[in-house]
Design a protein around this motif. Structure first.
Motif, mmCIF file in Angstrom:
data_model
loop_
_atom_site.group_PDB
_atom_site.id
_atom_site.type_symbol
_atom_site.label_atom_id
_atom_site.label_comp_id
_atom_site.label_asym_id
_atom_site.label_seq_id
_atom_site.Cartn_x
_atom_site.Cartn_y
_atom_site.Cartn_z
ATOM 1 N N SER A 167 0.881 -1.102 -0.132
ATOM 2 C CA SER A 167 -0.081 -0.070 0.040
ATOM 3 C C SER A 167 0.891 1.187 0.079
ATOM 4 O O SER A 167 0.591 2.452 -0.439
ATOM 5 C CB SER A 167 -0.838 0.074 1.256
ATOM 6 O OG SER A 167 0.073 0.016 2.590
ATOM 7 N N SER A 168 2.101 1.094 0.542
ATOM 8 C CA SER A 168 2.819 2.322 0.789
ATOM 9 C C SER A 168 3.504 2.714 -0.878
ATOM 10 O O SER A 168 3.859 3.822 -1.091
ATOM 11 C CB SER A 168 4.021 2.074 1.791
ATOM 12 O OG SER A 168 5.020 0.842 1.247
ATOM 13 N N VAL A 169 3.331 1.880 -1.622
ATOM 14 C CA VAL A 169 3.799 2.103 -2.982
ATOM 15 C C VAL A 169 2.515 2.422 -3.936
ATOM 16 O O VAL A 169 2.617 3.575 -4.615
ATOM 17 C CB VAL A 169 4.560 0.804 -3.765
ATOM 18 C CG1 VAL A 169 4.810 1.236 -5.366
ATOM 19 C CG2 VAL A 169 5.676 0.411 -3.059
ATOM 20 N N PHE A 170 1.435 1.874 -3.923
ATOM 21 C CA PHE A 170 0.392 1.748 -4.780
ATOM 22 C C PHE A 170 -0.483 3.010 -4.425
ATOM 23 O O PHE A 170 -1.251 3.566 -5.335
ATOM 24 C CB PHE A 170 -0.391 0.440 -5.058
ATOM 25 C CG PHE A 170 0.661 -0.373 -5.650
ATOM 26 C CD1 PHE A 170 1.065 -0.185 -6.873
ATOM 27 C CD2 PHE A 170 0.903 -1.588 -5.086
ATOM 28 C CE1 PHE A 170 1.977 -1.291 -7.398
ATOM 29 C CE2 PHE A 170 1.808 -2.556 -5.551
ATOM 30 C CZ PHE A 170 2.308 -2.284 -6.825
ATOM 31 N N ARG A 171 -0.730 3.399 -3.110
ATOM 32 C CA ARG A 171 -1.494 4.387 -2.959
ATOM 33 C C ARG A 171 -0.921 5.885 -3.392
ATOM 34 O O ARG A 171 -1.569 6.646 -4.155
ATOM 35 C CB ARG A 171 -1.563 4.428 -1.430
ATOM 36 C CG ARG A 171 -2.640 5.550 -0.973
ATOM 37 C CD ARG A 171 -2.890 5.657 0.641
ATOM 38 N NE ARG A 171 -3.214 4.344 1.142
ATOM 39 C CZ ARG A 171 -3.412 4.343 2.183
ATOM 40 N NH1 ARG A 171 -3.290 5.078 3.186
ATOM 41 N NH2 ARG A 171 -3.857 3.034 2.882
ATOM 42 N N PRO A 172 0.331 6.113 -3.269
ATOM 43 C CA PRO A 172 0.829 7.379 -3.803
ATOM 44 C C PRO A 172 0.918 7.320 -5.431
ATOM 45 O O PRO A 172 0.771 8.273 -6.108
ATOM 46 C CB PRO A 172 2.556 7.705 -3.474
ATOM 47 C CG PRO A 172 2.491 6.196 -2.566
ATOM 48 C CD PRO A 172 1.490 5.503 -2.284
ATOM 49 N N LEU A 173 1.081 6.074 -5.855
ATOM 50 C CA LEU A 173 1.206 5.826 -7.429
ATOM 51 C C LEU A 173 -0.146 6.155 -7.997
ATOM 52 O O LEU A 173 -0.553 6.629 -8.961
ATOM 53 C CB LEU A 173 1.399 4.337 -7.845
ATOM 54 C CG LEU A 173 1.475 4.056 -9.270
ATOM 55 C CD1 LEU A 173 2.735 4.874 -10.067
ATOM 56 C CD2 LEU A 173 2.024 2.710 -9.503
ATOM 57 N N LEU A 174 -1.266 5.825 -7.290
ATOM 58 C CA LEU A 174 -2.917 6.111 -7.734
ATOM 59 C C LEU A 174 -2.950 7.507 -7.684
ATOM 60 O O LEU A 174 -3.672 7.844 -8.500
ATOM 61 C CB LEU A 174 -3.887 5.066 -6.830
ATOM 62 C CG LEU A 174 -3.906 3.776 -7.393
ATOM 63 C CD1 LEU A 174 -4.736 3.034 -6.292
ATOM 64 C CD2 LEU A 174 -4.480 3.673 -8.704
#
Length: 663
Positions: A167-174
């Motif tokens: 989640s630490s990667v894909f939340r900011p990516l989204l």
């Protein structure tokens, strides 16, 4: 990451998506549209063909907020980010060992099979697993309200599917990708996929810098010991990585979802965190209800993070809907049936009636401001004074024990969770009696930030760190009594490091409990737990979290012991060692050195050798020849009858003359 880094699609960009390299992080990018006639439809999936038809349906149904959970928000555009988790329908590896197999642990641990061979077999079985058992879907959902459209609006979701709980990667990516997709369309997916293709492979437990356009995502990945073995991201675990001791570097995440807002999510239920910690520890089923998917999945993620550094082996679903294939089974459970160990996050209040068998229900979150439901109960009774931040002092905490608060609690219990059908409240319904007492000294350190969103966000960071540190310490101390079963040894002074290292101490549940009862639980826990603390250990041993964690920790201990003995063999002066040996001991040493050398060669041939494997082989070949040369000639001749052994000695660089000249 509260603000999205700027990103522009450059027409001259030379990067091209590489689906194979992209798979290290992302299984697929999907776009789903809600069609008035046909419901949820997947418009596009890149790369195509990576999901079964059933999986596509599950992704589609899980990518939209439940209609029952939506409030009448008339803003023109409403975006939200949340995530879900579902079980794959193909390439399922064997699951974790069941708790009933606890009685068999002695047979597995005290096996006479050499440790190196066990590790080699375990490595082969891991590498043969294809895919992962679960997929995570990270969703950017946009609802656009327009009275000119049918039903007054439309909604669409962009979904990133991944094997990893990152989640630490894909939340900011989204936060970058979502608005970009709705601006430029499918082209945005191709460009983001191109950047993901050039990212380095995930390294669990490390800070990684991942370029995305003109931005750089700096993210901490969860450690290897918190990831399930079937996650597809296996890496060598050191004994220290899962040891029952507090880590030196507190900035390194120790479990899953270390970035979740534990304080903000459970602000109205802070005194209940210790009950929730125990329920997660022993693997009890929990139903989490929240008004919206983002609040719902944040609550489930926060619960999972509570038991770090313990490996969470229960099935958790951050956002669960009635369309999930497992819902039918859960809904059909009869009186007397045991509810499986799961943490289900839901927004649809229908689950209160459908899943009556679930024993623990937690209601969190705040409804939309313009809805008819009440907001956080805690904010109305926390005793905040506007102005400078202050701690939750004993005076403020005492408000929770006031007669009116006690009456409210009694009323909530009497009404039961069905009262949520008419009014949202933050509460817990459970008959579980916790062993661990709430730590008021921790609560007193928390800071109440008032109503300022900016101050509140920064104070939540501080409060989350305080809470996470405490529960990390609590879990670590709870696991500490198991430490002796993972304790490694090194060769004693003057002994041979070529013999097999001793096995780790055998484990027996009854003996462990008897020993623990006799010596006590330790100073840290004895001050924080009631007198029935041994019952908590009994429940933990029978629960779904113990066996997978114990076996992972055991394997790491065996691996560490093998590494230590391997180093000892590298440091040993073989001439000094064999000078004190009898003929029989020399023959045994020759056989042992030969076995280690063959195993090292096999690791090289399989591509799983360590970086220093060539150096170790060279050392072992020299040691093998040195031992061979001190053996009597008749023994040498006997050994050379084996052609493989003769070839191994012939290849030894130190042997410059034909073997016959040494006989």
């Amino acid at each position: 990451m509260s603000r999205s880094p700027s990103f522009s699609v450059k027409s001259e960009l030379s990067l091209k998506p590489d689906p194979e390299r992209m798979q290290r992080w992302v299984v697929a990018f999907c776009t789903i549209r809600f069609d008035l006639e046909q419901g949820q439809l997947i418009e596009d999936c890149y790369p195509p063909g990576c999901l079964t038809q059933d999986e596509e349906l599950e992704v589609a149904y899980s990518s939209f907020p439940d209609s029952v959970s939506q409030h009448q928000n008339r803003s023109s555009i409403h975006d939200c980010i949340f995530f879900f988790r579902f079980q794959r329908h193909k390439n399922l590896p064997q699951g974790n060992v069941t708790p009933s197999e606890i009685t068999e642990i002695n047979d597995k641990i005290t096996s006479s099979e050499p440790t190196e061979e066990k590790l080699l077999k375990r490595s082969k079985s891991f590498s043969s697993s294809k895919g992962s058992r679960y997929l995570y879907g990270y969703v950017f959902n946009r609802q656009r309200h327009d009275e000119r459209l049918k039903r007054g609006g439309e909604q669409k979701s962009l979904v990133i599917l991944s094997h990893g709980p990152f989640s630490s990667v894909f939340r900011p990516l989204l936060q970058i990708m979502g608005p970009l997709y709705f601006d430029v369309g499918k082209k945005a997916i191709e460009h983001i996929a191109s950047y993901v293709s050039i990212w380095p492979s995930p390294v669990p437990g490390k800070l990684m810098e991942l370029p995305i356009g003109n931005a750089m995502l700096k993210v901490n990945l969860p450690p290897a010991h918190s990831l399930p073995l079937e996650s597809g991201m296996l890496s060598e675990e050191s004994a220290a990585s899962v040891a029952p001791f507090l880590p030196y570097n507190q900035s390194i995440p120790q479990g899953l979802f270390h970035d979740s807002d534990l304080f903000g999510t459970f602000r109205g239920l802070l005194l209940q965190l210790w009950v929730l910690w125990e329920l997660l520890l022993i693997g009890e089923p929990i139903l989490v209800i929240a008004p919206t998917p983002p609040q719902c999945c944040e609550a489930v993620a926060s619960l999972v993070s509570l038991i770090a550094p313990l490996l969470c082996s229960i099935d958790f679903r951050p956002y669960f809907t009635i369309h999930d294939p497992q819902f039918g089974h859960l809904n059909s459970l009869q009186e007397g049936d045991t509810f499986p160990p799961m943490v289900l996050g839901v927004t649809n209040l229908f689950f209160l009636k459908a899943l009556r068998k679930i024993p623990h229900i937690v209601s969190v979150g705040s409804p939309a401001p313009n809805s008819n439901r009440v907001a956080f109960a805690s904010r109305a009774s926390s005793g905040k004074i506007s102005g400078r931040p202050e701690g939750f002092g004993l005076q403020q905490l005492s408000l929770k024990f006031s007669p009116s608060s006690l009456l409210n609690v009694v009323k909530l219990r009497r009404e039961g969770p069905l009262c949520l059908m008419t009014e949202h409240k933050e509460a817990i319904w459970s008959s579980y009696a916790a062993t661990t007492k709430p730590d008021t000294s921790i609560l007193n350190r928390l800071i109440d930030a008032g109503m300022s969103p900016r101050v509140e966000e920064s104070m939540s960071v501080v409060n989350n760190e305080i809470l996470r540190r405490h529960f990390l310490e609590l879990t670590t101390n709870f696991l500490a009594p198991f430490g002796p079963y993972f304790r490694t040894t090194t060769p004693s002074e003057g002994s041979s490091p070529f013999v097999d290292p001793p096995t780790l101490p055998p484990f027996n549940a009854n003996e462990f409990l008897s020993s623990l009862q006799a010596r006590g639980v330790g100073k840290f826990l004895s001050k924080r737990m009631r007198s029935n603390w041994l019952d908590l250990y009994r429940r933990f041993l029978k629960g779904p979290n113990f066996m997978p964690w114990f076996q992972r920790r055991r394997a790491a201990g065996e691996q560490e012991q093998q590494r230590l003995w391997r180093q000892a063999r590298m440091r040993t002066d073989i001439q000094q060692l064999i000078a004190k040996m009898s003929e029989l001991e020399s023959v045994d040493t020759f056989n042992a050195v030969e076995r280690h050398l063959i195993q090292e060669i096999q690791l090289q041939q399989s591509g799983r050798a360590a970086t220093d494997s060539a150096e170790i082989c060279q050392k072992l070949k020299g040691d093998l020849l040195a031992v061979f040369n001190v053996l009597p000639k008749d023994v040498q001749q006997l050994l050379l009858f084996n052609p493989e052994r003769a070839a191994l000695l012939q290849r030894t660089p130190e042997l410059t003359k034909p073997l016959g000249t040494h006989l």
